[in-house]
Design a protein around this motif. Structure first.
Motif, PDB file in Angstrom:
ATOM      1  N   GLN A 101      -6.470  -4.622 -45.003  1.00 32.71           N
ATOM      2  CA  GLN A 101      -6.642  -4.496 -43.554  1.00 32.71           C
ATOM      3  C   GLN A 101      -5.328  -4.741 -42.831  1.00 32.71           C
ATOM      4  O   GLN A 101      -4.987  -4.033 -41.869  1.00 32.71           O
ATOM      5  N   GLN A 102      -4.570  -5.751 -43.279  1.00 28.66           N
ATOM      6  CA  GLN A 102      -3.277  -6.034 -42.666  1.00 28.66           C
ATOM      7  C   GLN A 102      -2.329  -4.858 -42.839  1.00 28.66           C
ATOM      8  O   GLN A 102      -1.591  -4.492 -41.912  1.00 28.66           O
ATOM      9  N   ARG A 103      -2.364  -4.253 -44.023  1.00 28.71           N
ATOM     10  CA  ARG A 103      -1.506  -3.099 -44.274  1.00 28.71           C
ATOM     11  C   ARG A 103      -1.901  -1.930 -43.364  1.00 28.71           C
ATOM     12  O   ARG A 103      -1.032  -1.235 -42.804  1.00 28.71           O
ATOM     13  N   ALA A 104      -3.203  -1.723 -43.199  1.00 27.66           N
ATOM     14  CA  ALA A 104      -3.682  -0.643 -42.322  1.00 27.66           C
ATOM     15  C   ALA A 104      -3.303  -0.916 -40.873  1.00 27.66           C
ATOM     16  O   ALA A 104      -2.919   0.003 -40.140  1.00 27.66           O
ATOM     17  N   ASP A 105      -3.405  -2.178 -40.444  1.00 25.55           N
ATOM     18  CA  ASP A 105      -3.046  -2.538 -39.070  1.00 25.55           C
ATOM     19  C   ASP A 105      -1.559  -2.315 -38.821  1.00 25.55           C
ATOM     20  O   ASP A 105      -1.157  -1.840 -37.747  1.00 25.55           O
ATOM     21  N   GLN A 106      -0.736  -2.683 -39.804  1.00 20.17           N
ATOM     22  CA  GLN A 106       0.704  -2.484 -39.666  1.00 20.17           C
ATOM     23  C   GLN A 106       1.036  -1.003 -39.558  1.00 20.17           C
ATOM     24  O   GLN A 106       1.872  -0.594 -38.759  1.00 20.17           O
ATOM     25  N   GLN A 107       0.349  -0.191 -40.375  1.00 23.50           N
ATOM     26  CA  GLN A 107       0.593   1.242 -40.318  1.00 23.50           C
ATOM     27  C   GLN A 107       0.165   1.807 -38.963  1.00 23.50           C
ATOM     28  O   GLN A 107       0.895   2.599 -38.354  1.00 23.50           O
ATOM     29  N   ALA A 108      -1.004   1.377 -38.486  1.00 23.34           N
ATOM     30  CA  ALA A 108      -1.496   1.884 -37.197  1.00 23.34           C
ATOM     31  C   ALA A 108      -0.572   1.498 -36.060  1.00 23.34           C
ATOM     32  O   ALA A 108      -0.420   2.251 -35.082  1.00 23.34           O
ATOM     33  N   SER A 109       0.068   0.326 -36.158  1.00 22.31           N
ATOM     34  CA  SER A 109       0.949  -0.130 -35.087  1.00 22.31           C
ATOM     35  C   SER A 109       2.201   0.721 -34.970  1.00 22.31           C
ATOM     36  O   SER A 109       2.896   0.677 -33.956  1.00 22.31           O
ATOM     37  N   ARG A 110       2.506   1.515 -36.005  1.00 22.37           N
ATOM     38  CA  ARG A 110       3.699   2.362 -35.978  1.00 22.37           C
ATOM     39  C   ARG A 110       3.430   3.715 -35.327  1.00 22.37           C
ATOM     40  O   ARG A 110       4.343   4.518 -35.177  1.00 22.37           O
ATOM     41  N   VAL A 111       2.174   3.979 -34.989  1.00 22.51           N
ATOM     42  CA  VAL A 111       1.807   5.240 -34.336  1.00 22.51           C
ATOM     43  C   VAL A 111       1.165   4.918 -32.990  1.00 22.51           C
ATOM     44  O   VAL A 111       0.142   4.237 -32.926  1.00 22.51           O
ATOM     45  N   THR A 112       1.769   5.399 -31.921  1.00 26.01           N
ATOM     46  CA  THR A 112       1.194   5.242 -30.588  1.00 26.01           C
ATOM     47  C   THR A 112       0.663   6.594 -30.139  1.00 26.01           C
ATOM     48  O   THR A 112       1.422   7.568 -30.089  1.00 26.01           O
ATOM     49  N   MET A 113      -0.633   6.656 -29.845  1.00 24.29           N
ATOM     50  CA  MET A 113      -1.234   7.893 -29.367  1.00 24.29           C
ATOM     51  C   MET A 113      -1.717   7.671 -27.946  1.00 24.29           C
ATOM     52  O   MET A 113      -2.523   6.784 -27.685  1.00 24.29           O
ATOM     53  N   VAL A 114      -1.189   8.456 -27.032  1.00 23.20           N
ATOM     54  CA  VAL A 114      -1.458   8.291 -25.608  1.00 23.20           C
ATOM     55  C   VAL A 114      -2.374   9.410 -25.137  1.00 23.20           C
ATOM     56  O   VAL A 114      -2.005  10.586 -25.170  1.00 23.20           O
TER      57      VAL A 114
END
Length: 312
Positions: free
Chosen positions: A102-115
């Motif tokens: 989960q931490q790895r997935a959260d870190q990956q998601a934090s690198r993509v910002t979708m507006v």
């Protein structure tokens, strides 16, 4: 192993401990994992260290059982381990496999910002992208090549030119950008994907909140910027020149990778950008297009409309 157990037996007998505590410690010492650990580290423990480790061993066994149930430790995603430190046994807590994932997935998601884009883009990968239609294959191959170049470049100063994906609704342009962004995130590369028509409206509203410059900087400086649906907004000269123009000028100067999607070809977009309420302004439109052509290579996509609950 027998001598270590004897140490604990002496400890329990030597101290005036109540029956319940003696029973708890005895059960903890009998735990198979504890027995295995003590046997493996018998050369690192002495009588004094073993005696003072009774509470830590009990804590380990108690929390180990809680981990397999519904205790707070289990809910938090941590599991206990024993280790020897300076002759004493102590308990340490480490994230379990589920928490690590989960931490790895959260870190990956934090690198993509979708507006202002659908949340389902957050999990798209190249494996999910259907490129079976010939009119989509060149763009798909270019996306793979772009991602590979960004991942393999030796330093951030190396310029990698982006993509300008154009074609009809539902062809999979935004979907492909989402796959690029998520693949880059797996390699620690930060990107931002923004729906430009909605962003343009929000920028007009940001004037009253004095947040225009802050919002502009976010798009200017992100390592990889993806501008979605350019040419679909009700474009004003202010948005064209003071928002889009400023963003593109900065990214061209700094040689930052920038991608676009549009229903318009580059030639059609240039015509569109030249039209204002005051008439045709071909000069400013050409200035914008000069920056777009520097930043991205055009790929026209063709094929059936595949939008069935998915994004463009």
């Amino acid at each position: 192993m027998r001598s270590i157990n004897e140490f604990f037996t002496k400890y329990l007998n030597r101290h005036e401990l109540n029956h319940n505590y003696r029973e708890l410690i005895s059960k903890a010492l009998a735990d198979p994992d504890v027995q295995t650990f003590l046997a493996a580290h018998s050369d690192q423990l002495n009588e004094a260290g073993v005696e003072k480790s009774a509470a830590a061993i009990y804590e380990y066994v108690a929390n180990k059982h809680a981990k397999t149930g519904k205790g707070a430790l289990s809910a938090a995603g941590y599991e206990p381990f024993l280790r020897v430190n300076n002759g004493y046994v102590e308990v340490v807590y480490q994230p379990d496999d589920q928490l690590v994932a989960q931490q790895r997935a959260d870190q990956q998601a934090s690198r993509v910002t979708m507006v202002n884009l659908p949340k389902d883009l957050a999990n798209i990968s190249f494996n999910d992208y259907d490129q079976q239609f010939p009119g989509r294959l060149p763009a798909f191959e270019a996306a793979i090549d772009l991602t590979t170049q960004l991942i393999q470049r030796t330093q951030s100063a190396d310029y990698v030119k982006g993509l300008y994906l154009c074609g009809p609704f539902g062809i999979g342009k935004t979907y492909l950008l989402g796959a690029i962004a998520n693949n880059l995130a797996q390699h620690n590369i930060v990107s931002m994907l923004v729906h430009f028509p909605t962003f343009a409206v929000q920028m007009k509203q940001a004037i009253n909140d004095h947040q225009v410059w802050q919002r502009l900087e976010e798009l200017e400086k992100t390592p990889v910027l993806m501008i979605d649906d350019i040419g679909a907004d009700s474009l004003s000269p202010w948005v064209r020149d003071e928002i889009l123009g400023v963003i593109l000028q900065y990214r061209m100067q700094e040689r930052l990778t920038t991608c676009f999607t549009s229903n318009l070809t580059m030639a059609e977009l240039e015509t569109y950008l030249s039209q204002t309420n005051q008439g045709i302004d071909a000069t400013k439109s050409a200035r914008i297009m000069e920056r777009i052509r520097f930043l991205a290579t055009e790929y026209q996509m063709t094929g059936p409309n595949l939008r069935q609950g998915a994004t463009d």
